[in-house]
Enzyme design. Structure first.
Site, PDB file in Angstrom:
ATOM      1  N   HIS A   1     -13.896 -55.902  47.538  1.00  0.00           N
ATOM      2  CA  HIS A   1     -14.211 -56.671  46.327  1.00  0.00           C
ATOM      3  C   HIS A   1     -13.179 -57.797  46.296  1.00  0.00           C
ATOM      4  CE1 HIS A   1     -15.123 -56.827  41.718  1.00  0.00           C
ATOM      5  NE2 HIS A   1     -15.765 -57.755  42.402  1.00  0.00           N
TER       6      HIS A   1
ATOM      7  N   HIS B   1     -20.420 -49.222  39.396  1.00  0.00           N
ATOM      8  CA  HIS B   1     -20.370 -50.585  39.927  1.00  0.00           C
ATOM      9  C   HIS B   1     -19.080 -50.762  40.732  1.00  0.00           C
ATOM     10  CE1 HIS B   1     -18.770 -54.784  39.175  1.00  0.00           C
ATOM     11  NE2 HIS B   1     -19.851 -55.024  39.898  1.00  0.00           N
TER      12      HIS B   1
END
Length: 356
Positions: free
Chosen positions: A120, A43
């Site tokens: 992110h 992830h």
């Protein structure tokens, strides 16, 4: 005396045999579709190289952007410790056995170059091209390993940048790219064709390129406890495996998703039988939780919940049944033995180990 943290940090899943675990599977599994195998996933795979001094992605709220501009000495350490999900390089992740990579692509604002990065909330030091060059090089040394690269988000990327990036991907991986028209996605068939890369590209731009696959559904619990994650994944399992055209919704849309999936069941013949999907074991903390727990980080949160997640994971089964799992993704795959646990689930597919 060895503590629980020491046990987590031992190099258990740096076993050299994990580098080629697909080719080491029993021949009985070579004709099983990849969508029925248990595959370890990463992830936010590139968050190990986030640049703490990079700008925020444009999609962040204006209020948070203002706060970050005024108090970056406070916000940046918080951002960094809650957005970092991995601590091993992409080459190390490959060698540990990871075969699915969640890659969030972005172009930096006010950057005159065509360089793309990963993101992110903030951007990475490493460019997308440099990281994918490493993947291509690794695959050359491991000709029987298959990887699934899931490119998504595409912050700040216009059509011109999309086309340039797709051209680069085709040139980089060449004949290793498995076209989405391939009907048999088993290890044996992929090996015979020389395919090693299944490239998912979550953009309409991909429709005109047969080398690019559609988005792969990701079951994301959006929960900060193992109990919440497990409850969500069990709910999803009860609804059955998703098809290619099913979307993933957060927990606030569970009722809608339930109705949506039941409607899709009526039209199951339209859905591919061998579609991939991801079960996310990753925890998520919202800003309220982060504010109330200033001493925590995503790493400490993940470690404190790992034992419960591990026990649940060991009870899962791959396969083609409605409640079976396929790709299983998580965080901090260096210190936590998710890879070895997921790979071991494939032993349950062997006839001698099947439940009669």
């Amino acid at each position: 005396m060895m503590t629980g943290g020491d046990r987590l940090l031992r190099p258990a899943n740096m076993d050299p045999s994990a580098q080629d675990w697909m080719s080491a599977l029993p021949e009985e599994l070579w004709d099983v579709p990849l969508s029925s195998l248990a595959i370890p996933g990463s992830h936010d795979a590139m968050s190990y190289c986030l640049d703490i001094n990079s700008p925020l992605v444009p999609s962040e709220p204006d209020t948070f952007r203002l706060l970050d501009g005024l108090f970056s000495c406070l916000t940046r350490p918080l951002i960094f410790k809650w957005t970092t999900t991995q601590d091993k390089s992409i080459e190390e992740q490959l060698s540990m056995g990871i075969r699915y990579f969640d890659l969030r692509i972005a172009h930096k604002p006010n950057d005159s170059s065509s360089d793309l990065y990963f993101t992110h909330i903030i951007y990475t030091h490493l460019t997308a091209l440099d990281a994918l060059l490493s993947v291509a090089s690794w695959l050359h040394s491991h000709p029987k390993e298959i990887v699934i690269l899931a490119c998504s988000h595409f912050e700040g990327i216009n059509d011109q940048l999309h086309q340039a990036f797709i051209f680069t991907l085709k040139k980089l991986f060449g004949s290793k790219l498995c076209p989405r028209t391939e009907s048999s996605l088993t290890l044996r068939s992929l090996w015979s064709s020389g395919y090693q890369v299944i490239l998912s590209y979550d953009s309409e731009t991909a429709l005109s390129h047969q080398e690019l696959w559609p988005a792969i559904p990701y079951w994301w619990a959006n929960q900060h406890t193992a109990k919440g994650v497990i409850s969500y994944l069990e709910f999803e399992k009860d609804l059955g495996r998703p098809g290619e055209f099913q979307s993933h919704f957060g927990t606030s849309f569970l009722l809608f998703e339930c109705v949506f999936k039941k409607l899709l069941c009526l039209f199951a013949f339209f859905l591919p039988k061998d579609s991939f999907f991801v079960s996310g074991l990753n925890l998520t903390a919202d800003r309220c939780y982060i504010t109330k727990n200033p001493k925590q980080s995503l790493r400490t949160l993940t470690f404190s919940n790992w034992e419960s997640l591990r026990k649940w994971l060991e009870d899962q089964r791959p396969g083609s049944s409605p409640r079976s799992l396929n790709i299983i993704a998580g965080d901090f795959l260096g210190p936590l033995p998710l890879c070895s646990l997921v790979i071991a689930l494939n032993q349950k597919l062997l006839k001698k180990n099947s439940v009669r």
